[in-house]
Design a protein around this motif. Structure first.
Motif, mmCIF file in Angstrom:
data_model
loop_
_atom_site.group_PDB
_atom_site.id
_atom_site.type_symbol
_atom_site.label_atom_id
_atom_site.label_comp_id
_atom_site.label_asym_id
_atom_site.label_seq_id
_atom_site.Cartn_x
_atom_site.Cartn_y
_atom_site.Cartn_z
ATOM 1 N N SER A 50 0.835 -1.196 0.000
ATOM 2 C CA SER A 50 0.000 0.000 0.000
ATOM 3 C C SER A 50 0.874 1.253 0.000
ATOM 4 N N ASP A 71 -6.547 -7.445 1.208
ATOM 5 C CA ASP A 71 -6.614 -6.110 0.626
ATOM 6 C C ASP A 71 -5.676 -5.191 1.397
ATOM 7 N N ARG A 129 -6.744 1.899 0.210
ATOM 8 C CA ARG A 129 -6.919 2.510 -1.107
ATOM 9 C C ARG A 129 -7.523 3.910 -0.987
ATOM 10 N N PRO A 188 -8.991 -1.624 4.088
ATOM 11 C CA PRO A 188 -9.036 -3.048 3.777
ATOM 12 C C PRO A 188 -10.013 -3.838 4.653
ATOM 13 N N ALA A 242 -13.443 -3.423 3.228
ATOM 14 C CA ALA A 242 -13.559 -4.201 1.987
ATOM 15 C C ALA A 242 -13.738 -5.690 2.288
ATOM 16 N N TRP A 297 -16.798 -8.137 1.307
ATOM 17 C CA TRP A 297 -16.539 -9.375 0.572
ATOM 18 C C TRP A 297 -17.196 -10.546 1.304
#
Length: 160
Positions: free
Chosen positions: A21, A44, A47, A57, A60, A64
């Motif tokens: 990252s 992840d 971002r 992350p 996310a 998911w």
């Protein structure tokens, strides 16, 4: 439950994701979602450099899991992460019904590091995960890896 040696590779991968990252120009955070049998289901890294400050992350991975796992599978899964969840990510974790969380560095540690570096406080107060999701099993910090995460944050803010 206590973190054991078989879990250290997951935590090391989180630190690697945080470094990826950072290399991508983003804040150094990385996370894994691991099934009860030890299978890595998803991973992840941060971002938020895209301008969307919700692209953490952990958030996310919660999304998911909601899309791909049955409730029992979510409850049996573990989220490994480089840093303790922020309140937004902790809430997502709780709402989705994910299981245990294992983090390398705590929110308290991160807040201290950022204060030392002169970084302004975030717009949302940092709180321990258990203050947001009281019933979740939480392990951390992990002393053997904390300095690696600290170094990534120093690099991000130009102090290393």
């Amino acid at each position: 439950m206590v973190v054991n040696d078989t879990e250290l590779p997951y935590l090391r991968r989180c630190v690697e994701l945080a470094a990826e990252s950072l290399q991508a120009g983003d804040e150094p955070f990385g996370s894994l979602l691991v099934a009860a049998d030890g299978t890595v289901l998803a991973e992840d890294h941060n971002r938020v450099a895209s301008g969307d400050r919700t692209r953490h992350p952990e958030f996310a991975l919660a999304r998911w899991a909601a899309e791909h796992l049955a409730p029992g599978e979510r409850a049996a899964a573990t989220v490994y992460t480089s840093n303790e969840h922020c309140p937004m990510c902790a809430a997502a974790h709780g709402w989705v019904g994910l299981g245990r969380i294992v983090y390398v560095a705590s929110s308290e540690q991160l807040s201290g590091w950022l204060g030392e570096l002169g970084v302004p406080a975030p717009p949302v107060r940092t709180l321990p995960i258990r203050d947001i999701v009281p019933g979740v099993a939480v392990e951390g910090p992990i002393p053997t890896l904390v300095e690696e995460v600290h170094a990534l944050h120093r690099r991000f803010y130009g102090a290393a």
